[in-house]
Design an enzyme around this catalytic site. Structure first.
Site: not given
Ligand code: F6R
Length: 614
Positions: A2, A27, A77, A103-104, A486, A490, A493, A509, A609
């Site tokens: 949010c 976000r 959100w 927010n929260g 990673e 990527k 997501e 295994h 985000k």
């Molecule tokens: C994936 C991504 C998320 C963040 C995770 C932690 O591309 O961006 O997996 O890495 O939500 O976020 P931060 O680094 O902001 O604590």
């Protein structure tokens, strides 16, 4: 997650709120709304709409349809109650006098709602936020407290995390802001004041900001901002000047923020690495871990979520190799509940791009409670995690807007390596020459990355061959396994393609039973020491019919091409720099697959985000 923005001043508020909300779209959200005080109608006017901000903006004719110079806005959100017009914020008390954006999560909302219902207060939404608006109104109108007192009394009853923006029809020249465990900043303008969950929302109007701390309340008017601590005693807030350019948070001609941020990585790395390397040694600004403390360390524990956690997985391999101190990596969401073995002889390294991830923050607090010293690696300056840590190393990547992190990841990795060299010099676990060799390669990293980025079309071609696959496996050993984690995240997501990362040795295994004709396996084989093993795994999956897209270094490409279906390459570099280069083709591959599948790359479904709820 949010977003909140608020404005009080002399200009029309709605266009400013809509502009601010548009800066927070990255976000992640599912509905949006604003409330403004209309002098003509002497009442609050509330406009809300499910879906994209565009829907709200059209409803408001870009802001022209809602008159008023004080207002609050929100992108929601959904947590409590489905995305809908009625559940969107602002939430308004039944009297129509109090509007709240939040927010929260209010953890005890059900109990408070029950109380208010028993007092005859009618509810219209399923949200926890409506409880806040109704409770303030209950104290303000029912018990005739002043607005500030009513807010204070409400806060005593709330449990959970919240950043609140509050507007009252009886006090149309002010806004009230409250923060507990969810970020909120104050903006100081000329004849106006702002509140926002993220500095990007107000950067166009002011660069002078104050970061609210937990438990603080602020009263904003066009003449200034009065701040109070949790005891409602007046406090002075430090005003910080934000010096990054607004262009940094705009697309600058690129179709997507993600692509722009992938391309920005060499520059971000220069900012992150170059000022910290001099004469074969690492210098951190404002660093206060003594040599004695470093030498006495028994353990390093890295804590993070998502991609930042994946940096931690690479970090375990790298830091153990460089420092010979045992390193554990923990998911923040697990760490906080696992009764961790951490004390004053443990250095806890918290990694977070946003500096606001709630799970990471909670883990940080748990680590501090247990007596550990907390060093954080953070991108967003002044964020909650940065402020609560004993020591911060900023990544200096600049604003990262795309939900999928790219430059955040690569700069975090660079800081981990710099930290490793710093510790190794203190501990004597690397020779001076070994440190120089690594640092020299780190200084060459941005240039080598530019070589990889100069030819995205090669990766685009292979993405066009495979974008229709429903499932992809990433395999690798050691740091290539960490890189696979990673790369796989990527892809899944942003493109919604199912993918998994496996340590290659684990294939036999169980997982290899999934490999059949046409299965796409991305084989990561950059790590020279284990290249032969990587090759054997490629042979193994090829023999079962897999298509193998391999990644290796230029010097090994010919060898890999003997077996793999296709080979992507990165320039040769120091072993400890390989994942920093190797991640780039994987980011581009995920990007192009998502593009070809028509996905909303910068705002993938269900994701936010900055994850500020548990
Ligand atoms: C994936 C991504 C998320 C963040 C995770 C932690 O591309 O961006 O997996 O890495 O939500 O976020 P931060 O680094 O902001 O604590």
């Amino acid at each position: 997650m949010c977003g909140i923005v608020g404005y009080v001043g002399t200009e029309q508020a709605t266009p400013i709120l809509l502009e601010g909300l548009s800066r927070l779209e990255y976000r992640g959200y599912d509905s949006a709304g604003v409330a403004v005080y209309s002098r003509q109608q002497e009442a609050l006017r509330v406009y809300k709409a499910k879906g994209r901000l565009r829907v709200l903006s059209d409803m408001l004719q870009g802001g022209a349809a809602a008159d008023g110079t004080t207002g609050i806005g929100h992108t929601r959100w959904a947590t409590h109650g489905a995305p809908s017009d009625v559940n969107s914020h602002p939430q308004v008390s039944h009297s129509g006098k109090i509007a709240v954006v939040h927010n929260g999560i209010i953890e005890n909302y059900a109990e408070l709602k029950e109380f208010l219902l028993s007092e005859g207060v009618p509810f219209t939404s399923e949200t926890d936020t409506e409880v806040v608006a109704q409770l303030i109104a209950y104290f303000y109108e029912g018990e005739h407290l002043s607005l500030l007192e009513a807010v204070g009394r409400t806060l005593l009853r709330l449990e959970g995390a919240y950043a609140l923006g509050i507007l009252c029809a009886d006090a149309p020249d002010k806004l009230i802001a409250v923060r507990k465990d969810s970020p909120l900043i104050l903006g100081y303008g000329e004849g106006c004041s702002f509140l926002a969950s993220d500095v990007t929302a107000i950067l166009r109007y002011t660069r002078e900001v104050g970061y609210m701390d937990d438990g603080e309340v602020a009263v904003l008017t066009r003449d200034g901002i009065a701040c109070y601590n949790y005891l409602m005693q007046p406090i002075e807030k430090e005003i910080i000047h934000i010096d990054w350019e607004i262009d940094a948070a705009e697309k600058g001609g690129y179709e997507h923020f993600m692509f722009k941020e992938i391309m920005e990585q060499p520059e971000a790395l220069r900012r992150c690495i170059f000022p910290r390397v001099r004469d074969g040694a690492v210098y951190f600004e404002d660093f206060h871990l003594s040599d004695d403390y470093i030498c006495a360390l028994k353990k390093i524990c890295i804590i993070a979520c998502g991609s930042s956690y994946h940096v931690g997985v690479v970090g375990k391999y790298h830091l153990e190799r460089m420092t010979r101190i045992p390193v554990e990596v923990a998911l923040a969401s697990e760490f906080r509940y696992m009764d961790p073995i951490v004390d004053s002889s443990t250095l806890v390294v918290v990694i977070s791009q946003s500096g606001e991830t709630l799970d990471t923050m909670a883990a940080l607090r748990e680590a501090k409670r247990l007596g550990a010293h907390v060093l954080s690696i953070v991108n967003v300056v002044g964020s909650s995690i940065a402020r609560e840590s004993d020591q911060v190393l900023y990544t200096w990547a600049g604003p990262e807007i795309a939900v999928a992190t790219t430059k955040g990841y690569s700069t975090q990795l660079a800081v981990v390596n710099l930290l490793g060299v710093y510790f190794a010099r203190v501990l004597g676990t690397m020779t001076a020459q070994a440190c120089v060799d690594l640092l020299e390669e780190m200084l060459l990293l941005p240039g080598k990355m530019e070589q990889v980025l100069a030819h995205p079309e090669d990766i685009q071609y292979w993405a066009s061959q495979y974008f229709n696959h429903d499932s992809v496996f990433y395999i690798g050993r050691n740091v290539d396994y960490a890189l696979g984690l990673e790369a796989s995240l990527k892809l899944k997501e942003i493109s919604y393609v199912h993918s998994e990362a496996y340590a290659s040795g684990e294939l036999k295994h169980g997982t290899i039973s999934l490999v059949e004709d046409g299965t796409l396996v991305v084989a990561l084989g950059t790590y020279g020491r284990l290249f032969e093993k990587a090759m054997s795994n490629v042979v193994e999956v090829k023999a079962r019919g897999a298509d193998v897209l391999a990644l290796t270094t230029e010097s090994r490409a010919a060898e890999m091409a003997k077996t793999a279906t296709a080979v992507l390459t990165i320039p040769d570099t120091h072993e400890l720099v390989l994942p920093s280069l190797g991640v780039v083709p994987m980011q581009l591959f995920a990007y192009y697959v998502a593009l070809m599948r028509g996905c909303d790359i910068d705002k993938p479904r269900n994701l936010a985000k900055s994850v500020t709820v548990e």
